[in-house]
Scaffold this active site. Sequence first.
Site, PDB file in Angstrom:
ATOM      1  N   CYS A  37      -0.872  -1.342  -5.264  1.00 40.23           N
ATOM      2  CA  CYS A  37      -2.191  -1.204  -5.845  1.00 40.23           C
ATOM      3  C   CYS A  37      -2.955  -2.483  -5.534  1.00 40.23           C
ATOM      4  O   CYS A  37      -2.395  -3.430  -4.996  1.00 40.23           O
ATOM      5  CB  CYS A  37      -2.064  -1.079  -7.355  1.00 40.23           C
ATOM      6  SG  CYS A  37      -0.878   0.170  -7.843  1.00 40.23           S
ATOM      7  N   ARG A  67      -5.522  -0.514  -0.557  1.00 36.72           N
ATOM      8  CA  ARG A  67      -4.197  -0.614  -1.179  1.00 36.72           C
ATOM      9  C   ARG A  67      -3.851   0.603  -2.032  1.00 36.72           C
ATOM     10  O   ARG A  67      -2.780   0.666  -2.615  1.00 36.72           O
ATOM     11  CB  ARG A  67      -4.135  -1.876  -2.041  1.00 36.72           C
ATOM     12  CG  ARG A  67      -4.419  -3.140  -1.251  1.00 36.72           C
ATOM     13  CD  ARG A  67      -4.430  -4.340  -2.149  1.00 36.72           C
ATOM     14  NE  ARG A  67      -3.100  -4.659  -2.596  1.00 36.72           N
ATOM     15  CZ  ARG A  67      -2.264  -5.457  -1.975  1.00 36.72           C
ATOM     16  NH1 ARG A  67      -2.627  -6.019  -0.843  1.00 36.72           N
ATOM     17  NH2 ARG A  67      -1.079  -5.709  -2.454  1.00 36.72           N
ATOM     18  N   TRP A  74      -2.220   3.057  -6.471  1.00 38.42           N
ATOM     19  CA  TRP A  74      -1.452   3.969  -5.629  1.00 38.42           C
ATOM     20  C   TRP A  74      -0.223   4.289  -6.454  1.00 38.42           C
ATOM     21  O   TRP A  74       0.594   3.416  -6.749  1.00 38.42           O
ATOM     22  CB  TRP A  74      -1.077   3.301  -4.311  1.00 38.42           C
ATOM     23  CG  TRP A  74      -0.400   4.237  -3.359  1.00 38.42           C
ATOM     24  CD1 TRP A  74      -0.987   5.126  -2.516  1.00 38.42           C
ATOM     25  CD2 TRP A  74       1.015   4.352  -3.131  1.00 38.42           C
ATOM     26  NE1 TRP A  74      -0.035   5.807  -1.801  1.00 38.42           N
ATOM     27  CE2 TRP A  74       1.201   5.357  -2.151  1.00 38.42           C
ATOM     28  CE3 TRP A  74       2.145   3.733  -3.662  1.00 38.42           C
ATOM     29  CZ2 TRP A  74       2.463   5.735  -1.700  1.00 38.42           C
ATOM     30  CZ3 TRP A  74       3.388   4.111  -3.207  1.00 38.42           C
ATOM     31  CH2 TRP A  74       3.539   5.102  -2.234  1.00 38.42           C
ATOM     32  N   ASN A 103       0.360  -4.784  -9.823  1.00 37.05           N
ATOM     33  CA  ASN A 103       0.712  -4.228  -8.520  1.00 37.05           C
ATOM     34  C   ASN A 103       2.193  -4.498  -8.321  1.00 37.05           C
ATOM     35  O   ASN A 103       2.645  -5.623  -8.498  1.00 37.05           O
ATOM     36  CB  ASN A 103      -0.125  -4.951  -7.449  1.00 37.05           C
ATOM     37  CG  ASN A 103       0.411  -4.743  -6.049  1.00 37.05           C
ATOM     38  OD1 ASN A 103       0.899  -3.662  -5.730  1.00 37.05           O
ATOM     39  ND2 ASN A 103       0.331  -5.768  -5.229  1.00 37.05           N
ATOM     40  N   GLY A 104       2.967  -3.455  -7.970  1.00 35.94           N
ATOM     41  CA  GLY A 104       4.402  -3.647  -7.769  1.00 35.94           C
ATOM     42  C   GLY A 104       5.181  -2.653  -8.591  1.00 35.94           C
ATOM     43  O   GLY A 104       4.646  -1.646  -9.045  1.00 35.94           O
ATOM     44  N   GLU A 154       3.623   8.660  17.803  1.00 36.41           N
ATOM     45  CA  GLU A 154       2.352   8.294  17.174  1.00 36.41           C
ATOM     46  C   GLU A 154       1.449   9.520  17.046  1.00 36.41           C
ATOM     47  O   GLU A 154       0.766   9.710  16.033  1.00 36.41           O
ATOM     48  CB  GLU A 154       1.679   7.174  17.993  1.00 36.41           C
ATOM     49  CG  GLU A 154       0.315   6.717  17.514  1.00 36.41           C
ATOM     50  CD  GLU A 154       0.278   6.155  16.094  1.00 36.41           C
ATOM     51  OE1 GLU A 154       1.333   6.054  15.444  1.00 36.41           O
ATOM     52  OE2 GLU A 154      -0.826   5.842  15.625  1.00 36.41           O
ATOM     53  N   LYS A 202       0.160  10.834  13.471  1.00 35.04           N
ATOM     54  CA  LYS A 202      -1.283  10.955  13.193  1.00 35.04           C
ATOM     55  C   LYS A 202      -1.626  12.382  12.746  1.00 35.04           C
ATOM     56  O   LYS A 202      -2.401  12.582  11.821  1.00 35.04           O
ATOM     57  CB  LYS A 202      -2.105  10.616  14.434  1.00 35.04           C
ATOM     58  CG  LYS A 202      -2.238   9.135  14.721  1.00 35.04           C
ATOM     59  CD  LYS A 202      -3.306   8.509  13.863  1.00 35.04           C
ATOM     60  CE  LYS A 202      -3.249   6.996  13.880  1.00 35.04           C
ATOM     61  NZ  LYS A 202      -2.094   6.409  13.190  1.00 35.04           N
ATOM     62  N   GLU A 250      -0.293  12.896   9.139  1.00 33.50           N
ATOM     63  CA  GLU A 250      -0.943  12.172   8.043  1.00 33.50           C
ATOM     64  C   GLU A 250      -2.401  12.564   7.858  1.00 33.50           C
ATOM     65  O   GLU A 250      -2.929  12.488   6.763  1.00 33.50           O
ATOM     66  CB  GLU A 250      -0.769  10.658   8.184  1.00 33.50           C
ATOM     67  CG  GLU A 250      -1.403  10.031   9.390  1.00 33.50           C
ATOM     68  CD  GLU A 250      -1.120   8.531   9.494  1.00 33.50           C
ATOM     69  OE1 GLU A 250      -0.754   7.907   8.490  1.00 33.50           O
ATOM     70  OE2 GLU A 250      -1.266   7.987  10.607  1.00 33.50           O
ATOM     71  N   HIS A 282      18.915  19.517  23.248  1.00 35.31           N
ATOM     72  CA  HIS A 282      20.037  19.205  22.358  1.00 35.31           C
ATOM     73  C   HIS A 282      19.753  19.643  20.926  1.00 35.31           C
ATOM     74  O   HIS A 282      20.373  19.137  19.993  1.00 35.31           O
ATOM     75  CB  HIS A 282      20.374  17.715  22.424  1.00 35.31           C
ATOM     76  CG  HIS A 282      20.799  17.288  23.791  1.00 35.31           C
ATOM     77  ND1 HIS A 282      22.024  17.642  24.327  1.00 35.31           N
ATOM     78  CD2 HIS A 282      20.158  16.586  24.752  1.00 35.31           C
ATOM     79  CE1 HIS A 282      22.112  17.154  25.559  1.00 35.31           C
ATOM     80  NE2 HIS A 282      20.992  16.511  25.842  1.00 35.31           N
ATOM     81  N   LYS A 289      -3.493   2.161   2.773  1.00 35.11           N
ATOM     82  CA  LYS A 289      -3.599   1.389   4.015  1.00 35.11           C
ATOM     83  C   LYS A 289      -2.481   0.356   4.107  1.00 35.11           C
ATOM     84  O   LYS A 289      -1.953   0.091   5.167  1.00 35.11           O
ATOM     85  CB  LYS A 289      -4.961   0.703   4.062  1.00 35.11           C
ATOM     86  CG  LYS A 289      -5.198  -0.118   5.302  1.00 35.11           C
ATOM     87  CD  LYS A 289      -5.871   0.702   6.364  1.00 35.11           C
ATOM     88  CE  LYS A 289      -5.946  -0.005   7.702  1.00 35.11           C
ATOM     89  NZ  LYS A 289      -5.391   0.842   8.780  1.00 35.11           N
TER      90      LYS A 289
HETATM   91  C1  G6P Z   1       0.708   2.331   5.945  1.00 38.72           C
HETATM   92  C2  G6P Z   1      -0.514   2.807   6.715  1.00 38.72           C
HETATM   93  C3  G6P Z   1      -0.196   2.906   8.212  1.00 38.72           C
HETATM   94  C4  G6P Z   1       0.370   1.591   8.713  1.00 38.72           C
HETATM   95  C5  G6P Z   1       1.592   1.158   7.905  1.00 38.72           C
HETATM   96  C6  G6P Z   1       2.047  -0.242   8.262  1.00 38.72           C
HETATM   97  O1  G6P Z   1       1.665   3.330   5.932  1.00 38.72           O
HETATM   98  O2  G6P Z   1      -0.942   4.049   6.233  1.00 38.72           O
HETATM   99  O3  G6P Z   1      -1.368   3.229   8.942  1.00 38.72           O
HETATM  100  O4  G6P Z   1       0.730   1.734  10.062  1.00 38.72           O
HETATM  101  O5  G6P Z   1       1.263   1.140   6.508  1.00 38.72           O
HETATM  102  O6  G6P Z   1       1.066  -1.153   7.875  1.00 38.72           O
HETATM  103  P1  G6P Z   1       0.939  -2.616   8.441  1.00 38.72           P
HETATM  104  O7  G6P Z   1      -0.230  -3.212   7.722  1.00 38.72           O
HETATM  105  O8  G6P Z   1       2.229  -3.330   8.125  1.00 38.72           O
HETATM  106  O9  G6P Z   1       0.734  -2.500   9.910  1.00 38.72           O
END
Ligand code: G6P
Length: 610
Positions: A2, A27, A74, A99-100, A478, A482, A485, A501, A605
């Site tokens: 958070c 966050r 969060w 936060n935590g 990736e 993407k 998510e 396999h 994020k």
């Molecule tokens: C979260 C975000 C991702 C990001 C990951 C790692 O899961 O949603 O987009 O790649 O964290 O974040 P960082 O800040 O360590 O690159």
Amino acid sequence: MCGIIGTIGYPDAADALLQGLRRLEYRGYDSAGIALQKDAGFAVRRAVGKLNALAGVMHESPLHGTTGIGHTRWATHGEVNLANAHPMMSGDRVAVVHNGIIENHRILRDTLTAKGYQFQSQTDTEVLAHLFADALDHAPSLMAATEVVIAQIEGAYAFAVMAADYPDQLAIARQASPLAIGLSDDAMFVGSDAIAMGDVTQRVMFLKDGDYGVLSRQDVAIKDAKGQIANRDVTIVAANPGLVTKEGYHHFMEKEIHEQPDTVMHTLGAFTDADGAFALPQEVNFADMTGLAYLAAGTSYIAGLIGRYWMEELADLPVVTEIASEFRYRHPSYRQISLAMGISQSGESLDTLMALRYMADKGVDTAALVNVETSTMAREASGYLLTRAGPEIGVASTKSYMAQLTVLLVLATVAGHQRGILSDKRRLEIEQMLARVPRLIGEAMAATSAIKQIVPRLAQARSCLYLGRGTLYPVAMEGALKLKELSYIHAEAYASGEMKHGPIALIEDGLPVVALLTDDEHLLKSISNVLEAKARGADVIIIATESAAQKARDEIGGLNGNIITVPDCDALIAPMVLSLPIQCLAYMTAVHKGTDVDQPRNLAKSVTVE
Ligand code: G6P
């Protein structure tokens, strides 16, 4: 995880807290709340959902005061609802933002319940509020109460506490979660990061793990984990760029995708000398290294996987790229690892930070590749390298991933040259190749017209496979990440050669299979894998460089509009160029489905809990 913010003495505290929360929304955005000191208690506003919901509540029912705390959540413990939104209260005596995760919250909850405290929420944080109320009954000061509380809690935390008994003070503490203090002439601030306080001050004091203390309007009293008075340096952080806007784009993600040519250019500029040769801002001796570890999470982990291919190919230096949350707990063999590099946009992902600390404890050199210079990883690692992506707001990472790739290719090239694997000529070729990437990814954006045709079909899918070989395997990962998510469509990536396999059993009529191709040594094999999928009814979508696409058309046939092409480029940089259409495909599919592209459900994020 958070975001938390607090102030004492700011004339319009409600506004400063709300602005701070806007900067902290990366966050988490499940709910938000603000509490201000008022008479002998607090005035509290909370709302479920994104910060705009809280802004609406505050508009309807404004708060006035100079001292308060705020939170954007969060959810970890307890569902997303109003009762679980912070600040958490203990009656009208204590208000807490946290936060935590308080790991021993169940035991503490039982003890406090037995003492007569009534819990209003399912959160672990509420124990903090009642613990403070309990401690304040006996402790002679807010500092003493804080000491009593932190002696009882286990886990990761950063918190700010208001107590009605001490209206001119805020109690704060951090353990594993970040916390910074902002100083100005007539007010004091606390926040999860320096950016949160960027509107109001540039003078920032970063706390260390185990630090706790008490803030008043003009004073900071901090103690370290051993209870000794601690003096933490005041750092002048760069002026805040102001709140980032969408500048006419529909979403931050769309804007950030379009910023990628610039991002590569800026990042490259910082890693290039006046003659255009790659140069690292800090001396790194790759020649004597026996191994590297790239530790990361999410999209940064995928960048690290591509970086591994590059480092091993160009520098013959063994690399382990590992998900940080696994690495630190599996007792990895580290003797051959000369340098552990955390790769992280935010520089705050807890797992990556902990993995770096684990390696530092083992005596291994650490470095951080981050996009935020003031981040915990940049401050803690022995050295750091900075990507120049600028603030990234979209939760799903795009431009910072591209910037990470840029630096990872520079590193592999510099290492290869130092280690005598790359000749001067080859090094020059790669430098020129990377200099062309901004133009190539700019041109790759033209692929969106082909993507538009495919999106309505993909948006109907319940599941989807992505295939790639070599460096295009992580790009496939990736792509799948993407799509998952952003558009909530189940997607998995496989190394093309691994299809037979197991995953090939999933193929049935109409299952979308997105295959990534470039003109490399694997091309014919990859095309065979696509044929195998198509023969079993897959709805094949090819994303390829021009010449690879031509070969695919010749060999596969019947692909009609299902080919998305990008300009031809050397296979070495193909993962960068082909990342563009996979980002756009996921973005446009999500827009078609109407999901919240910039803030997808359940995500944040920056993940600062385990
Ligand atoms: C979260 C975000 C991702 C990001 C990951 C790692 O899961 O949603 O987009 O790649 O964290 O974040 P960082 O800040 O360590 O690159």
